[in-house]
Scaffold this active site. Structure first.
Site, PDB file in Angstrom:
ATOM      1  N   ILE A 153      12.047 -21.993   2.393  1.00 35.88           N
ATOM      2  CA  ILE A 153      13.249 -22.797   2.626  1.00 35.88           C
ATOM      3  C   ILE A 153      14.291 -22.289   1.636  1.00 35.88           C
ATOM      4  O   ILE A 153      14.371 -22.746   0.497  1.00 35.88           O
ATOM      5  CB  ILE A 153      12.969 -24.298   2.445  1.00 35.88           C
ATOM      6  CG1 ILE A 153      11.903 -24.747   3.448  1.00 35.88           C
ATOM      7  CG2 ILE A 153      14.250 -25.121   2.629  1.00 35.88           C
ATOM      8  CD1 ILE A 153      11.497 -26.204   3.314  1.00 35.88           C
ATOM      9  N   HIS A 156      17.475 -24.528  -0.177  1.00 37.58           N
ATOM     10  CA  HIS A 156      17.344 -25.490  -1.274  1.00 37.58           C
ATOM     11  C   HIS A 156      16.432 -24.891  -2.339  1.00 37.58           C
ATOM     12  O   HIS A 156      15.260 -24.634  -2.100  1.00 37.58           O
ATOM     13  CB  HIS A 156      16.771 -26.818  -0.761  1.00 37.58           C
ATOM     14  CG  HIS A 156      16.948 -27.958  -1.717  1.00 37.58           C
ATOM     15  ND1 HIS A 156      17.503 -29.166  -1.334  1.00 37.58           N
ATOM     16  CD2 HIS A 156      16.662 -28.094  -3.038  1.00 37.58           C
ATOM     17  CE1 HIS A 156      17.538 -29.983  -2.367  1.00 37.58           C
ATOM     18  NE2 HIS A 156      17.022 -29.342  -3.416  1.00 37.58           N
ATOM     19  N   LEU A 157      16.983 -24.676  -3.510  1.00 38.04           N
ATOM     20  CA  LEU A 157      16.268 -24.068  -4.628  1.00 38.04           C
ATOM     21  C   LEU A 157      14.995 -24.851  -4.968  1.00 38.04           C
ATOM     22  O   LEU A 157      14.999 -26.075  -4.986  1.00 38.04           O
ATOM     23  CB  LEU A 157      17.190 -24.026  -5.846  1.00 38.04           C
ATOM     24  CG  LEU A 157      16.599 -23.480  -7.144  1.00 38.04           C
ATOM     25  CD1 LEU A 157      16.306 -21.992  -7.012  1.00 38.04           C
ATOM     26  CD2 LEU A 157      17.562 -23.733  -8.299  1.00 38.04           C
ATOM     27  N   HIS A 158      13.917 -24.137  -5.240  1.00 35.37           N
ATOM     28  CA  HIS A 158      12.685 -24.775  -5.706  1.00 35.37           C
ATOM     29  C   HIS A 158      11.868 -23.765  -6.491  1.00 35.37           C
ATOM     30  O   HIS A 158      11.799 -22.590  -6.136  1.00 35.37           O
ATOM     31  CB  HIS A 158      11.861 -25.348  -4.542  1.00 35.37           C
ATOM     32  CG  HIS A 158      11.599 -24.373  -3.439  1.00 35.37           C
ATOM     33  ND1 HIS A 158      12.543 -24.020  -2.490  1.00 35.37           N
ATOM     34  CD2 HIS A 158      10.487 -23.665  -3.130  1.00 35.37           C
ATOM     35  CE1 HIS A 158      12.028 -23.152  -1.643  1.00 35.37           C
ATOM     36  NE2 HIS A 158      10.775 -22.911  -2.003  1.00 35.37           N
ATOM     37  N   GLN A 159      11.267 -24.229  -7.561  1.00 38.28           N
ATOM     38  CA  GLN A 159      10.412 -23.371  -8.392  1.00 38.28           C
ATOM     39  C   GLN A 159       8.948 -23.723  -8.157  1.00 38.28           C
ATOM     40  O   GLN A 159       8.568 -24.894  -8.193  1.00 38.28           O
ATOM     41  CB  GLN A 159      10.737 -23.538  -9.875  1.00 38.28           C
ATOM     42  CG  GLN A 159       9.704 -22.876 -10.787  1.00 38.28           C
ATOM     43  CD  GLN A 159      10.302 -22.296 -12.045  1.00 38.28           C
ATOM     44  OE1 GLN A 159      11.135 -21.392 -12.009  1.00 38.28           O
ATOM     45  NE2 GLN A 159       9.876 -22.808 -13.181  1.00 38.28           N
TER      46      GLN A 159
END
Length: 226
Positions: A153, A156-159
């Site tokens: 995705i 939307h930024l995600h770590q």
């Protein structure tokens, strides 16, 4: 009496019929056997049918929708000021966490100073929580920036925070392409949420100790001005 060559044709036809019978199941549906096992995941159809392109804005983004629901339904482990921690619905390993800003931003360079700092803080706390709850002996951390870089995705930024154990890369994922999950996601969420406050206190104590240690070791070459 058969004409010359007819016997060979009959043998080939019988061989084909035998092969077809071996590749047909009890419902008489044809198939082509191969060396792979099948692990049916019907719930992934929503992702497969539309792909990553289904996330077009905040209204279609699961990372924007998750904080609008309760923690149990969304698998949220912790809510911070500008970011939150949630279990990955398709984990690489049990306890695979995602650290996400609340704002719908695609790149790390789009975060504010506060968001970047809290994402780092939550990542460190997540590592401690996984260590306390599951005895993780290592971690993979990473952000895939953009669809071409592998982001599922990208909007939307995600770590990713993936716990690792000795032997977790055994024959199942390597040969059978299957991951063994020993708990439901709901159970994992409950356990990690239960240790989060203790992990946060541990993180605060470590941060203070690290600050003192860093103060005792100034940057090389950073002396008093002449």
């Amino acid at each position: 009496m058969t004409s010359p060559g007819t016997g060979g044709s009959d043998a080939r036809a019988q061989a084909r019929a035998s092969a077809d019978a071996a590749a047909t199941d009890g419902f008489e549906l044809p198939g082509a056997p191969d060396a792979f096992e099948r692990f049916w995941n019907a719930h992934r159809m929503a992702y497969v049918s539309k792909g990553t392109g289904q996330v077009k804005d905040e209204h279609t983004c699961p990372f924007c929708a998750a904080p609008q629901r309760d923690d149990e339904d969304s698998l949220i482990v912790h809510r911070g000021r500008t970011a939150y921690v949630v279990l990955n619905l398709y984990p690489y390993n049990p306890g695979h966490l995602l650290v996400c800003p609340y704002r719908h931003v695609p790149l790390y360079t789009d975060t504010t100073t506060e968001e970047a700092a809290e994402m780092a803080e939550l990542t460190q706390t997540a590592m401690l929580a996984l260590g306390q709850a599951a005895g993780a002996s290592g971690y993979n951390l990473g952000m895939n920036q953009g669809a071409v870089a592998g982001a599922g995705i990208a909007a939307h930024l995600h770590q990713h925070v993936v716990p690792r154990w000795t032997g977790d890369g055994n024959f199942l994922p390597i040969i059978a392409r299957t991951k063994n999950m020993s708990q439901t996601l709901g159970e994992t969420r409950q356990i990690l949420a239960g240790v989060w406050d203790r992990a946060a206190r541990d993180h605060a104590a470590r941060r203070a100790a690290n600050a003192r240690a860093a103060a005792e070791h100034p940057r090389p070459g950073a002396g008093d001005p002449a």
